[in-house]
Design a protein around this motif. Structure first.
Motif, mmCIF file in Angstrom:
data_model
loop_
_atom_site.group_PDB
_atom_site.id
_atom_site.type_symbol
_atom_site.label_atom_id
_atom_site.label_comp_id
_atom_site.label_asym_id
_atom_site.label_seq_id
_atom_site.Cartn_x
_atom_site.Cartn_y
_atom_site.Cartn_z
ATOM 1 N N ASN A 164 51.529 48.225 37.309
ATOM 2 C CA ASN A 164 52.356 49.090 38.174
ATOM 3 C C ASN A 164 52.425 49.323 38.761
ATOM 4 O O ASN A 164 51.269 50.007 39.426
ATOM 5 C CB ASN A 164 51.171 50.618 36.667
ATOM 6 C CG ASN A 164 51.640 52.032 38.399
ATOM 7 O OD1 ASN A 164 52.648 52.076 37.671
ATOM 8 N ND2 ASN A 164 50.180 52.628 37.449
ATOM 9 N N LYS A 165 53.766 49.368 39.852
ATOM 10 C CA LYS A 165 53.666 48.596 40.816
ATOM 11 C C LYS A 165 53.739 50.396 42.051
ATOM 12 O O LYS A 165 52.742 49.964 42.474
ATOM 13 C CB LYS A 165 55.213 48.670 41.356
ATOM 14 C CG LYS A 165 56.336 49.040 42.468
ATOM 15 C CD LYS A 165 55.582 47.795 43.250
ATOM 16 C CE LYS A 165 56.443 48.372 44.911
ATOM 17 N NZ LYS A 165 55.728 48.556 46.094
ATOM 18 N N SER A 166 53.438 51.639 40.907
ATOM 19 C CA SER A 166 53.589 52.413 41.805
ATOM 20 C C SER A 166 52.081 53.279 42.049
ATOM 21 O O SER A 166 51.374 54.535 42.117
ATOM 22 C CB SER A 166 54.269 53.767 41.304
ATOM 23 O OG SER A 166 53.918 54.334 40.076
ATOM 24 N N GLN A 172 48.143 54.206 43.558
ATOM 25 C CA GLN A 172 47.621 54.507 44.335
ATOM 26 C C GLN A 172 45.562 54.437 44.561
ATOM 27 O O GLN A 172 45.240 54.246 43.485
ATOM 28 C CB GLN A 172 47.939 55.933 44.809
ATOM 29 C CG GLN A 172 47.229 56.217 46.163
ATOM 30 C CD GLN A 172 46.800 57.928 46.526
ATOM 31 O OE1 GLN A 172 46.408 57.906 45.118
ATOM 32 N NE2 GLN A 172 47.129 58.232 47.524
ATOM 33 N N GLN A 179 53.729 50.305 52.118
ATOM 34 C CA GLN A 179 52.738 50.016 51.285
ATOM 35 C C GLN A 179 51.754 48.527 51.406
ATOM 36 O O GLN A 179 52.328 47.378 51.701
ATOM 37 C CB GLN A 179 52.960 49.905 50.018
ATOM 38 C CG GLN A 179 51.689 50.013 48.582
ATOM 39 C CD GLN A 179 52.109 49.715 46.670
ATOM 40 O OE1 GLN A 179 52.331 48.719 47.144
ATOM 41 N NE2 GLN A 179 51.383 50.053 46.221
#
Lengths: 261, 261, 261
Positions: free
Chosen positions: B31-33, B35, A35
């Motif tokens: 919130n790591k995920s 986008q 990422q």
């Protein structure tokens, strides 16, 4: 450090050329699922001090496990080493020219390694683009959790660099500017530990006193103000204006604390 | 709105400093995920109108469920509220200074909340960097689908801001420019509803008539042209040139429709 | 080509407006899981040659399966075709104005298609923003692996564009500059195939000789140097300085190889 898959780039490559893209491409080639995010690529060309300062301001905002690739590298192609430095919470990749020093110097270093293994580099090699050929692939492998012990030999000491500290003149500390941001706000090198914060009333710069306030809103639009910034430094600003431009501040401008009588 | 995990940033922080990175870091920490994508960070410092205009041009291009964090916040640290506004299709986070108003005013608002819960903020607090400490974490929680009802109290009314409307002089509408883009094309505030579109032949600005065309290709290279832009506004341009520079347009330049005889 | 889900944007849209965001929004709308990255959006407005040159420098650094959307499109809205070109390893989307030619001309082309199917476009249409309405959705579908055969009819030939080649004067090749990067380094159009690389000692530009070196470190700070760059071109620079500014180079400046006696 347990890598979290996030790779952050900080360079002086600018945003007009393909250099940043080639670095990210090399990172994706090494590890497709990384990422990728940026700090900035607008560090003044070759300015190790500026790159270092910007990294120091924000690395700690990222989650533990984040990997940083820092390429401000005027000595690319000379004998400076490409480094991996792993601390308790973060991994850093960059040239051994001092740019990583101010950050890692205050952290607990687990590994400090000179990148030598071809397994940690990209397929291409050049004398002028180690960002693409060494730093980005190495960072991408780190972000993917690859064990660093085979990347190369341990390094005992690295090039040091420190930001200029306030100096004591007579009985008072005199600060200077370390950085000016987009808004023309100036970050001095004065921390709370340098000053009598209970009695502090403001900063004198030239003939202007910047009164200490908690927020911009305590002064009128267009008026000078100083405040403890989000980075812990004493900062100066013009409310809704550009202090650097109005007062023609430079990094050599000196600042002197003003105390209540 | 059902959050789709995408978080979009729009600020006046510029691309040279670490402010955008610190905001994104705070979003990843919450919130790591998530986008993360950007609209731009080059809004003129403190320009609520420009930030608002840019948001209004593109928010609707994003998939339903997208969350927007808008930080153009000259009043940071004063008493303006940090807001979450949720509409049928989107969520918006930003200061209560009008920057969100033109967009949310035409949408169906489900929730309008003042962010007060520490659960919705980051771990750090400051008086000058609510982008990192409040707006980005809140946006990240929204993008992850966290229920907004515990973020803080409902707000009944917010600060209003409107783009200048065309004015009627004698029997005709006179427009002005709302925005100039990178190419020097000027977006006027004239919409089809303001004009007799069947008879419209062009726009007169100063002594120059910009003839109406469907595409740039209908006029010669270097010639003026006006056209209905992708945003619905009547726009003026020089084919393969920079109209703003050539004619020294400003936001106060007036434009007058020209009709067929 | 087997698409890998990565979509790369290269445009002249700049970073101040909402155009890039609207393109990415259209890509996300077509395919939510696409991985989006940028080369740059700072191509000089309308400069097909610069866009083409930048693409040519870095596309090969990306993993096989990557899709590129290239929008440098001064003829938007005229009759130039929107193209999809698929090669063995990559997919390219852009206008038929030469911008893709230098790259695809040296690759093995599997498909060359004019985008006509509404299934490959966005829901919005305009005469001035095909980046959002055609190129980004098409690129996103390609990145998701959609079969290209129904996108539109095959195209037999496309608009050609070539970078200026070195010219032979008397018995020697004379080069010129193709590009100047952020650091003021100049990339000439001289490749190793044009020169007697064994005997090459440097480049003469005006009255200055730039001696050939492997790295910047072989010359003193402030001295001129030439070297084989990471792109394969012979490049000139000032160590830790800006050669373009110091010598006021332009794209018409000529460069002449200097050989050992």
């Amino acid at each position: 450090m347990k890598a979290n898959g996030t790779l952050i780039f900080l360079t002086d490559f600018g945003s007009c050329d393909w250099y940043v893209a080639s670095m990210k491409a090399a990172a994706l080639t090494a590890n497709k699922s990384v990422q990728i995010l940026d700090i900035t690529h607008e560090i003044s060309p070759g300015s190790v001090s500026e790159g270092s300062f910007v990294l120091d301001r924000c690395y700690h905002d990222f989650p533990a496990g984040t990997t940083f690739v820092v390429v401000v590298d005027p000595g690319v192609g000379t004998y400076r080493s490409p480094l991996i430095i792993i601390t308790d919470d973060y991994a850093f990749v960059g040239p051994d020219n001092g740019v990583l020093y101010p950050v890692v110097n205050k952290l607990c270093i687990q590994h400090c390694i000179r990148i030598e293994s071809p397994e940690w580099m990209g397929k291409k090699t050049s004398n002028t683009f180690h960002g693409r050929d060494i730093f980005a692939p190495a960072g991408s492998h780190l972000a993917a959790g690859k064990s660093v012990t085979e990347a190369g030999p341990s390094v005992e000491s690295i090039v040091q660099f420190e930001f200029p500290k306030p100096v004591r003149q007579d009985s008072r500390m005199t600060g200077r500017f370390l950085y000016f941001d987009r808004f023309g706000n100036g970050l001095t090198n004065l921390l709370s530990e340098h000053l009598d914060t209970q009695a502090l009333a403001g900063l004198r710069i030239g003939e202007t006193v910047f009164p200490l306030a908690k927020t911009f809103g305590e002064v009128e639009v267009g008026d000078p103000v100083c405040y403890w910034g989000s980075s812990g430094f004493l900062e100066v600003a013009i409310r809704d204006g550009n202090a650097k431009e109005r007062f023609q501040f430079t990094e050599n401008t000196t600042t002197e604390p003003v105390y209540e009588n």
